[in-house]
Design an enzyme around this catalytic site. Structure first.
Site, short mmCIF file in Angstrom:
data_model
loop_
_atom_site.label_atom_id
_atom_site.label_comp_id
_atom_site.label_asym_id
_atom_site.label_seq_id
_atom_site.Cartn_x
_atom_site.Cartn_y
_atom_site.Cartn_z
N CYS A 138 -56.27 75.04 60.68
CA CYS A 138 -55.85 75.61 62.10
C CYS A 138 -54.49 76.15 62.42
O CYS A 138 -53.79 75.63 61.77
CB CYS A 138 -56.01 74.77 63.20
SG CYS A 138 -57.08 74.14 63.97
N HIS A 171 -47.24 89.29 48.95
CA HIS A 171 -48.69 88.65 47.97
C HIS A 171 -49.87 88.80 49.59
O HIS A 171 -49.22 88.96 50.12
CB HIS A 171 -48.58 86.84 48.29
CG HIS A 171 -49.97 86.23 48.10
ND1 HIS A 171 -50.63 85.91 47.32
CD2 HIS A 171 -50.03 84.79 49.71
CE1 HIS A 171 -51.83 85.14 47.71
NE2 HIS A 171 -51.63 84.73 48.66
N CYS A 198 -53.83 88.41 50.63
CA CYS A 198 -55.40 87.10 50.37
C CYS A 198 -56.24 86.82 51.74
O CYS A 198 -55.94 87.86 51.98
CB CYS A 198 -54.36 85.78 50.76
SG CYS A 198 -54.10 85.02 51.75
N HIS A 252 -58.23 76.62 47.82
CA HIS A 252 -58.62 76.19 49.14
C HIS A 252 -59.98 75.07 48.52
O HIS A 252 -60.18 75.08 49.78
CB HIS A 252 -59.31 77.41 49.96
CG HIS A 252 -58.97 78.01 50.64
ND1 HIS A 252 -58.06 78.59 50.21
CD2 HIS A 252 -57.43 78.16 51.53
CE1 HIS A 252 -57.19 79.56 50.95
NE2 HIS A 252 -56.50 79.05 51.88
#
Length: 770
Positions: free
Chosen positions: A516, A642, A644, A695
């Site tokens: 979150c 960067h 993502c 992740h």
């Protein structure tokens, strides 16, 4: 006038699901206890919506991880590598979302991408050729019955068949044509089950309809729903769309027997014109998305009421709705005790949006007492809020075209930087952050409460930076980072040090799974009043002879990951933030930091869903905002960025035009699909496609990373390839991060030794500061 909610947040007002799930991952909580926690969240939310008088209350909008993943599981789309693990259904879903390592089986997770133009990430379902598509799950039916047991009738929601087909990733020879029939049959079985359960309405979400549609897309949509809706009898079907308008298909919608059509009047640029210029089918309900499901500002009742009354004049039977799922909002303002009422009265989080739906519906019906709500709402929008800063406006107005251009050109800078840094082939680095431990969070809490003095807290942070600089040295990384231990969040940290932002205590929004974020609120004009990160970067650089990157968040990401103002344009806000970050970049350079990373992780996030709007509505200000940040640095200063978890292939030329020196991409979970786009577009910027997924808790072997690098080298110039994870490591534990990085460095060194030897690295310690 009836009211509808498309979907509601699901982690709990106090993030109960997040904490319960993470305990389950760590074997500290049973599956039964996890499911009890989830049931409690659902019951509280259904009851809250019932109390607020919501007529169409959603069910099956809950998920332990992601609704798209749940849809794949519902229809038995479980790739063989997960089936072979022989896990329980819940653990199988978590393995698909997070991957799985160790003796229980070593598998990568499914790919993860941004959900259209939001910061939410969905799990990309895979379809193998031998998949048996059928209705296999019970989740939607159990949750519908669960709500009924509480005396609450719900409207079950599901990703529609057309959008699900478009979101699928086909890993074999089969495509949409080969599996369309079996998927439609599974959806028909889904409808039949709810007919047996007595559901009155079903909602099918079709957000893919707001993208540019080809003739093939339109034909697919009609063929799917002509077959899906061919059976007579209940339940009634709601076609729910959001994030844009239906300009490519709107005029043909009456051909399909939907009972309700949900349209977005907030982001749908042409929705209002489509409805009023073309007759809306008189036998359908219009679910009018007027309450903004993405931003936290109060609805302007007068404006919404005017539209509702115009719809009534046309004889269009209307249900008042959110513009999209309230998933993208925090839960409630009730816990925001530190935010003054002068600010709070302007905001509406998910629960407050329910009250707005009720009040607007009462106003539309002219109910007694509703005029007081209208009077109070008018007062919120009368006059300005004193948000303008003359100096900031003057500085923005003074920006010249040449301020967006860095000199010398890229090829000359690349030559100078290679001589300056002397880095080896395949230089290794990380994206920026290192593990944020319980100890670190506890020290941060003690600092906030006053238990720790500023000096004690700073001493702790310096120890942590020194520890991880040493770890990086021992691992053999070539370009180091300080670890970002002082930062609670990559956006909130900078926003707290800039003028013009407001902050909440508990306004958490789900980004993916149990992750979150707490977006700041842009309240006024933005400026930098003091250094943001200089002392930490300078301290870290003093500990190493290797270059240590200064780490900043870019203006577009700060804007996209905040709740933006609605009284000025996004372009103007981005320009203000860019000037503030530009000041920090120049001060870092002045203090001897020679590699500066300005992250634009969210660059693609707000890209319009229709290609015709990409430049005029977004890229024409987003790319210049980034260029403004770094255009003033010396040629020898190396600028990194960067990005993502988005699909970048179609905007590679725009990304190249950002004129950074090195760009790192998330690439590992998408099987390096971006590589072909880089080659096809002759990408000039040096590039670091992520070589492993951070992740997931699994630790990649060096051979796996080596294989990824070899795949990269089949498409990229070895002289331009950097080696790095796909994102920051703040969510990983040290015992996961360190061996993963060790394997990454090992793989890079093996390839390096095959192609040449390393060269000495110049001394970049603080004594070299300019």
């Amino acid at each position: 006038m009836k009211t509808s909610v498309i979907a509601f947040p699901r982690v709990g007002a106090e993030r109960e699901l997040k904490f319960a799930a993470e305990k389950y991952f760590n074997a500290e909580l049973s599956e039964e206890a996890l499911r009890e926690s989830a049931a409690g969240i659902r019951a509280r939310q259904w009851r809250k919506m019932k109390r607020e008088g919501i007529d169409f209350i959603p069910s099956n909008d809950f998920s332990f991880y992601d609704r798209v993943l749940d849809t794949a599981l519902l229809f038995n789309l479980i790739p063989s590598r997960y089936r072979e693990l022989n896990l329980s259904p819940l653990d199988c879903s978590f393995a698909m979302a997070r991957g799985r390592g160790g003796a229980a089986g070593n598998v990568k997770p499914l790919a993860m991408k941004k959900w259209f133009n939001t910061n939410y990430h969905y799990i990309v379902p895979e379809l193998e050729d031998d998949a048996e598509i059928r209705l296999a799950g019970e989740k939607p039916f159990l949750e519908f019955s669960e709500a009924l047991s509480l005396g609450i009738e719900t409207k079950p929601v599901l990703i529609g068949a057309f959008s699900f087909l478009k979101l699928l990733r086909f890993t074999g020879k089969k495509g949409i044509a080969e599996i369309r029939g079996s998927l439609v049959k599974a959806y028909r079985d889904y409808i039949r089950r709810f007919r047996e359960l007595g559901a009155k309405w079903l909602q099918f979400d079709e957000p893919c309809l707001v993208r540019d549609l080809t003739e093939e897309d339109i034909a697919l949509f009609f063929s799917v729903y002509e077959e899906l809706l061919s059976e007579k009898g209940g339940p009634r079907i709601l076609l729910q769309t959001y994030f844009g308008d239906l300009r490519d298909i709107y005029e043909r919608l009456p051909e399909l027997p939907f009972d309700g059509i949900g349209l977005d009047f907030v982001e749908g640029e042409r929705t209002e014109a489509l409805v009023f210029e073309h007759a809306f089918p008189g036998d359908r309900l219009l679910f009018a998305g007027l309450i903004n499901g993405k931003n936290i500002w109060r609805n302007q009742y007068e404006k919404s009421l005017s539209l509702l009354l115009r719809l009534r004049e046309r004889g269009i039977e209307t249900v008042l709705s959110g513009s999209c799922s309230f998933l993208h909002l925090p839960y409630t303002l009730r816990g925001e005790e530190r935010l003054s009422e002068d600010y709070k009265k302007h905001f509406a989080f998910a629960e407050e949006k329910l009250s707005e739906l009720r009040e607007l519906s009462q106003l539309a019906e002219g109910e007694e007492g509703s005029q007081e709500a209208l009077r109070q709402n008018r007062a919120l929008f009368s006059g300005g809020e004193g948000k303008a800063d003359r100096e900031i406006r003057r500085r923005c107005a003074g920006i010249r075209p040449e301020d967006y251009v860095r000199k010398p050109d890229f090829s000359e800078r690349e030559r100078l930087q290679k001589a300056e840094f002397g880095l080896p082939l395949f230089p290794t680095t990380t994206i920026g952050s290192f593990p944020q431990t319980e100890e670190l969070r506890e020290m941060r809490r003690r600092r906030r409460s006053g238990e720790l003095s500023p000096e004690e807290y700073e001493s702790f942070l310096r120890q942590r930076i020194a520890e991880w600089i040493q770890i990086q040295e021992e691992l053999g990384l070539d370009v180091l980072v300080h670890g970002e231990f002082e930062r609670n969040d990559m956006v909130e940290y900078f926003a707290e040090r800039l003028r013009g932002f407001l902050f909440t205590e508990k306004a958490w929004v789900q980004s993916y799974g149990t992750r979150c974020v707490k977006p700041p609120i842009i309240w006024g004009d933005v400026s930098r009043v003091s250094p943001l990160s200089v002392k930490w970067s300078v301290y870290a650089q003093s500990l190493s002879r290797k270059p240590v990157k200064g780490m900043l968040t870019g203006p577009v990401t700060i804007l996209n990951w905040s709740f933006p103002r609605e009284d000025i344009s996004l372009a103007e806000s981005a320009k203000q933030i860019a000037l503030a970050i530009r000041d920090e970049v120049l001060e870092l350079e002045k203090n001897g930091i020679r590699v500066i990373q300005v992250d634009e992780a969210a660059l693609r996030e707000k890209l319009p869903l229709r290609k015709s709007d990409w430049y005029s509505a977004y890229l024409d200000w987003a790319i210049p905002a980034f260029r403004l940040v770094h255009s003033g640095v010396r040629a020898e200063t190396q600028i990194h960025t960067h990005m993502c978890y988005s699909e970048f292939g179609d905007i590679i030329p725009a990304i190249d035009s950002m004129d950074a020196d090195v760009i790192s991409f998330e690439a590992s979970r998408s099987d390096l699909q971006i590589l072909d786009s880089l080659r096809e577009n002759h990408f000039r910027t040096e590039v670091g496609p992520g070589v492993y997924d951070i992740h997931s808790p699994r630790i990649p072997e060096s051979a796996e990373i080596r294989a990824a690098l070899e795949k990269m080298l089949s498409r990229l110039d070895a002289e331009k390839l950097w080696v790095n994870p796909d994102c920051g490591l703040k969510t990983r534990r040290a015992e996961e991060a360190i061996p993963s990085l060790r394997n990454m460095v090992k793989a890079a060194r093996e390839l390096r030794e095959e192609r040449g030897t390393a060269v000495p690295v110049p001394d970049f310690s603080a004594s070299q500061s300019t």
